[in-house]
Design a protein around this motif. Structure first.
Motif, mmCIF file in Angstrom:
data_model
loop_
_atom_site.group_PDB
_atom_site.id
_atom_site.type_symbol
_atom_site.label_atom_id
_atom_site.label_comp_id
_atom_site.label_asym_id
_atom_site.label_seq_id
_atom_site.Cartn_x
_atom_site.Cartn_y
_atom_site.Cartn_z
ATOM 1 N N ASN A 296 15.094 8.186 -5.956
ATOM 2 C CA ASN A 296 13.913 7.476 -5.451
ATOM 3 C C ASN A 296 12.872 7.291 -6.553
ATOM 4 O OD1 ASN A 296 15.157 7.491 -2.965
ATOM 5 N ND2 ASN A 296 13.868 9.100 -2.109
ATOM 6 N N LYS A 297 12.650 8.319 -7.354
ATOM 7 C CA LYS A 297 11.679 8.224 -8.451
ATOM 8 C C LYS A 297 12.186 7.240 -9.517
ATOM 9 C CE LYS A 297 8.260 10.262 -8.712
ATOM 10 N NZ LYS A 297 6.936 9.825 -8.256
ATOM 11 N N GLN B 133 18.818 12.625 -4.207
ATOM 12 C CA GLN B 133 18.105 11.485 -3.640
ATOM 13 C C GLN B 133 16.659 11.395 -4.117
ATOM 14 O OE1 GLN B 133 19.728 9.088 -1.700
ATOM 15 N NE2 GLN B 133 17.878 7.965 -2.240
ATOM 16 N N ILE B 134 15.969 12.511 -4.247
ATOM 17 C CA ILE B 134 14.573 12.471 -4.692
ATOM 18 C C ILE B 134 14.470 11.934 -6.121
ATOM 19 C CG2 ILE B 134 14.523 14.875 -5.463
ATOM 20 C CD1 ILE B 134 11.614 13.049 -3.751
ATOM 21 N N GLN C 274 12.144 -1.279 2.733
ATOM 22 C CA GLN C 274 11.092 -0.743 1.887
ATOM 23 C C GLN C 274 10.061 -1.834 1.648
ATOM 24 O OE1 GLN C 274 12.928 0.703 -1.669
ATOM 25 N NE2 GLN C 274 14.312 2.036 -0.584
ATOM 26 N N GLN D 281 11.607 3.818 -8.221
ATOM 27 C CA GLN D 281 10.167 3.559 -8.268
ATOM 28 C C GLN D 281 9.741 3.196 -9.693
ATOM 29 O OE1 GLN D 281 7.850 7.009 -7.222
ATOM 30 N NE2 GLN D 281 5.914 5.908 -7.317
ATOM 31 N N GLU E 173 21.555 2.419 -7.195
ATOM 32 C CA GLU E 173 21.391 3.678 -6.458
ATOM 33 C C GLU E 173 22.740 4.383 -6.293
ATOM 34 O OE1 GLU E 173 19.743 5.382 -2.168
ATOM 35 O OE2 GLU E 173 19.552 3.245 -2.619
#
Length: 133
Positions: A101-102, A97-98, A130, A105, A86
């Motif tokens: 996050n994807k 950040q979005i 999480q 994921q 990250e």
């Protein structure tokens, strides 16, 4: 003498302890992505598959940058690996950040499959902030 059916192995199997297979992150991704490509148009969109491919490329670049290796053992994956990945995406790739996050994921999906296939232990991959992998 072949100890394939030794007492220790039989007991370990009975107790649910199995020998972990040795696999690596990028080589596992290289096996996972072709399987997923067969689902394009059926279960996933081509754009989704391509994004997973980009994540694999980013993970490979991260491993090369951080560990000076071409691949990283799956059974060594832990929360600090994800945290460092990250940080890499934020600082080196300048991602928002979005997007990060994807990416994480999408990274988790093959890791969940690898976990189910016995390549790593669940205890390595628990993040208290999480949900589990």
């Amino acid at each position: 003498m072949d100890d394939t059916f030794g007492v220790e192995k039989t007991l370990a199997k009975y107790q649910g302890k199995t020998e972990k297979k040795n696999e690596y992150v990028i080589s596992y991704f290289d096996k996972f992505l072709p399987k997923q490509s067969k689902l394009v148009g059926k279960d996933i969109k081509l754009s989704t598959w391509k994004k997973s491919e980009y994540v694999c490329t980013d993970v490979a670049a991260f491993i090369k940058s951080k560990y000076k290796k071409n691949d990283y053992s799956l059974n060594k994956l832990d929360q600090s690996f994800l945290d460092d990945f990250e940080y890499y995406l934020k600082t080196v790739k300048n991602q928002k950040q979005i997007t990060i996050n994807k990416a994480i994921q999408r990274f988790r999906k093959p890791i969940k499959v690898a976990l189910a296939e016995g390549y790593l232990e669940k205890t390595h991959l628990y993040n208290t902030n999480q949900e589990e992998y």
